[in-house]
Motif scaffolding. Structure first.
Motif, mmCIF file in Angstrom:
data_model
loop_
_atom_site.group_PDB
_atom_site.id
_atom_site.type_symbol
_atom_site.label_atom_id
_atom_site.label_comp_id
_atom_site.label_asym_id
_atom_site.label_seq_id
_atom_site.Cartn_x
_atom_site.Cartn_y
_atom_site.Cartn_z
ATOM 1 N N GLU A 1 0.880 -1.268 -0.008
ATOM 2 C CA GLU A 1 0.020 -0.195 -0.031
ATOM 3 C C GLU A 1 0.556 1.271 -0.181
ATOM 4 O OE1 GLU A 1 -2.282 -0.523 3.322
ATOM 5 O OE2 GLU A 1 -4.147 -1.747 2.429
ATOM 6 N N LYS B 1 3.975 1.371 -1.315
ATOM 7 C CA LYS B 1 4.358 1.513 -2.548
ATOM 8 C C LYS B 1 3.547 2.287 -3.753
ATOM 9 C CE LYS B 1 8.000 -1.939 -2.617
ATOM 10 N NZ LYS B 1 8.498 -3.066 -3.276
ATOM 11 N N LYS B 2 2.072 1.574 -3.495
ATOM 12 C CA LYS B 2 1.014 1.992 -4.253
ATOM 13 C C LYS B 2 0.741 3.630 -4.089
ATOM 14 C CE LYS B 2 -3.767 1.700 -5.221
ATOM 15 N NZ LYS B 2 -5.152 1.164 -4.719
ATOM 16 N N GLU B 3 0.893 4.066 -2.894
ATOM 17 C CA GLU B 3 0.747 5.670 -2.606
ATOM 18 C C GLU B 3 1.685 6.385 -3.169
ATOM 19 O OE1 GLU B 3 0.551 6.081 1.616
ATOM 20 O OE2 GLU B 3 -1.490 5.296 1.784
ATOM 21 N N GLU C 1 1.400 6.546 -7.007
ATOM 22 C CA GLU C 1 0.318 7.288 -7.262
ATOM 23 C C GLU C 1 0.795 8.940 -7.267
ATOM 24 O OE1 GLU C 1 -2.662 6.202 -4.736
ATOM 25 O OE2 GLU C 1 -3.542 4.786 -6.161
#
Length: 238
Positions: A88, A90-92, A95
């Motif tokens: 999560e 890494k995803k943030e 993004e």
């Protein structure tokens, strides 16, 4: 005469002992009248108690096994939650990077987009040993990479997590190189978790060209590869 005295004394003791034995046979230690039981009956009771003990031990063992399974499941749950938190995070970051990238491209699309694409492609070509050697970014910011094996462009959804992380690293290196003439520090927090040893080696070799790279990790993989290939680094344990 002396001999006769001892014989009478011994006979008196024998009579006393016999009397005491008979009294003990009538009563048990609690003072209740003794109820005679056969040896077989006593043995049956012993066997029954042994079976009860075995049953209790079996139930206890089952309970202990269940507790051990619960402990293992708790550990796996914790590991998965930690892995989920990292993904999560890494995803943030990705993004945020995409958002910044969009702003950057919109502001300087004509001048820098071809240069950025060229830099990313160069890094990606090296990190994947030529398998993915070109990247395309269209006006809708859809990213595709050229797969030399199938001789066609593919979207990110078709790539492994390790390859996506390589693209992300190539993107960060390219952006830092384009937007500033100065050396920008690069911070990587557990970035290489999805890398195999070959990917990790290629990435670390590229990072040698950067003067300020901070790698936070909870494993020894990075250190082992740096040592194996005699790469220079400073180790700080926290």
């Amino acid at each position: 005469m002396k001999t006769l005295f001892y014989e009478k004394r011994d006979a008196s003791r024998v009579s006393e002992y016999k009397y005491r034995i008979k009294e003990l046979e009538k009563e048990n230690l609690s003072g209740d009248f003794y109820k005679e039981e056969s040896i077989d009956e006593i043995q049956d009771k012993i066997d029954q108690e042994k079976n009860n003990i075995l049953n209790l031990e079996g139930r206890l063992k089952t309970f202990e096994d269940s507790l051990e399974k619960l402990r293992i499941l708790d550990e796996k749950s914790y590991e998965l939650n930690e892995k989920l938190k990292k993904l999560e995070y890494k995803k943030e970051l990705l993004e945020i990077s995409i958002e910044k990238f969009e702003d950057f491209v919109k502001a300087r699309r004509i001048d820098n987009l071809p240069l950025l694409r060229k830099e990313i492609s160069k890094y990606l070509d090296y990190m994947t040993s030529g398998k993915y050697n070109e990247i395309l970014i269209d006006d809708s910011f859809v990213i595709r990479v050229y797969d030399r094996d199938i001789k066609d462009y593919i979207e990110l959804d078709s790539l492994s997590m390790g390859t996506i992380d390589q693209i992300y690293l190539a993107f960060r290196l390219s952006i830092s190189k384009i937007i500033s003439d100065k050396e920008i520090p690069l911070v990587l927090d557990s970035h290489f978790d999805s890398y195999d040893d070959f990917r990790l080696k290629e990435a670390l070799e590229i990072l040698q060209d950067n003067k300020q790279v901070l790698i936070f990790t909870s494993t020894n993989r990075e250190k082992e590869i740096l040592d194996k290939y005699s790469m220079t680094y400073n180790l700080i344990k926290i």
